[in-house]
Design an enzyme around this catalytic site. Structure first.
Site, PDB file in Angstrom:
ATOM      1  N   HIS A 152       0.823  -1.201   0.000  1.00  0.00           N
ATOM      2  CA  HIS A 152       0.000   0.000   0.000  1.00  0.00           C
ATOM      3  C   HIS A 152       0.866   1.264   0.000  1.00  0.00           C
ATOM      4  CE1 HIS A 152      -3.950  -1.634   0.177  1.00  0.00           C
ATOM      5  NE2 HIS A 152      -3.783  -2.262   1.329  1.00  0.00           N
ATOM      6  N   CYS A 209       0.241   2.511  -4.808  1.00  0.00           N
ATOM      7  CA  CYS A 209      -0.526   3.710  -5.137  1.00  0.00           C
ATOM      8  C   CYS A 209       0.240   4.964  -4.728  1.00  0.00           C
ATOM      9  CB  CYS A 209      -1.873   3.681  -4.430  1.00  0.00           C
ATOM     10  SG  CYS A 209      -2.969   2.371  -4.988  1.00  0.00           S
TER      11      CYS A 209
END
Length: 343
Positions: A152, A209
């Site tokens: 993440h 991301c």
């Protein structure tokens, strides 16, 4: 699809601070990224100062020296909606690839959150920072280091004024809880980039991301319009300018960085940057692509993944790359170290 030239751009142009983060399938980021996170490790920040020009001393690494790699893959198993599926496998794939590029297994550290992994090999914040230190300690000219992260990515409000767009980027260790325990770009810069000597290569790849500037490098390259199918004869334009509000290191290290997407974009958890990077490198193992060709090829492969969210992989450096630099061959091991292809 657009067709204009590649150039460097300020961090503020890369980010989309006003963007909404709608869930689009499973991706390597968090919905509503900035409200999840409000704290950081202030002890790892560096003072914000205005960069004074381009570094006077820069040497390309020949990648003939010592080779070390740190690969991190986090699926966040058992975390529910935040769980990913492909990061551990991608990290293992990257390790296998590196062994074919002259990196010995005894100099590759793999951190994942597989059930069977011992505590020392889990990607906790403490272990990640410890292994970042291991990666750069003793680094010398012509060494080739490799940093890889799949997991993440987040953004938090900048606290020390070194971000043109007022947002810090961060990676998320397996033991990060709520808004705590993340590793910001300030910490990554202080632990990895700031300690490298002149002529030492660090190749970094972050498949997460909002990762476009997560290494806090001063230069990022983009196509205002895509590199794909650029009309013949179109002039390529490179605009080097310092973007990071930091003191420049006199002896600039040879850092190159591939990221999954721009700041403010989501990165998919299938058809990933990692898979595109490895596929392209294996295909051209004995006929190196240059940096521009690599970026174009990676974007083409990810663009071909139909029915998924759009993401535009990014390329960044510590030293400003002009047109000639972007046409230099990209490699992480000296060509003579690799075995010739067999028929």
């Amino acid at each position: 699809m657009d067709n204009s030239p590649l150039y460097q751009y300020p961090t503020s142009a890369a980010s989309s601070s006003s963007s909404s983060f709608e869930p689009i399938g499973r991706s390597r980021g968090w919905n509503d990224l900035r409200t999840h996170c409000s704290s950081f490790d202030a002890s790892l920040l560096r003072p914000a100062r205005v960069t004074q020009g381009i570094e006077p001393h820069f040497v390309y690494s020949r990648c003939t020296g010592h080779k070390k790699a740190l690969c991190i893959g986090i699926n966040y198993t058992g975390s529910g909606a935040d769980e990913l599926r492909g990061c551990v496998k991608d990290a293992e794939k990257m390790c296998d690839f590196l062994t074919g590029q002259g990196f010995g297994w005894d100099n590759i550290v793999l951190l994942t959150d597989k059930d069977a992994m011992e505590q020392a090999s889990r990607p906790t914040k403490e272990n990640i920072l410890k292994m970042m230190d291991w990666l750069v300690v003793g680094a010398k000219r012509d060494d080739s280091l490799f940093f890889y992260y799949a997991g993440h990515g987040r953004q938090i409000k900048d606290q020390n004024g070194d971000e043109a767009d007022e947002w810090d980027e961060a990676i998320v260790p397996v033991d990060a809880t709520g808004s705590g325990g993340i590793i910001t770009d300030d910490a990554i810069y202080a632990t990895l980039i700031q300690r490298l000597p002149v002529g030492c290569r660090l190749t970094a790849l972050v498949d997460a991301c909002t990762s476009g500037t997560v290494l806090d490098l001063p230069y990022v390259y983009r196509a205002a319009n895509s590199l794909i199918k650029r009309p013949a004869g179109t002039a390529k334009e490179y605009r080097p300018w310092p973007l990071s509000r930091r003191d420049s290191m006199e002896n600039a290290p040879d850092v190159v960085f591939w990221s999954a997407c721009k700041d403010g974009e989501l990165a998919r958890d299938r058809h990933t940057l990692t898979q595109a990077f490895v596929k392209i490198m294996k295909k051209h193992k004995y006929h190196s692509l240059n940096y521009e060709e690599m970026l174009k090829s990676i974007r083409e492969l990810l663009h071909e993944s139909k029915g998924e969210q759009k993401q535009k992989p990014q390329f960044g450096t510590y030293h400003p790359y002009h047109a000639g630099d972007m046409r230099r061959p990209f490699f992480i091991s000296a060509r003579e170290e690799l075995a010739p292809p067999t028929c």
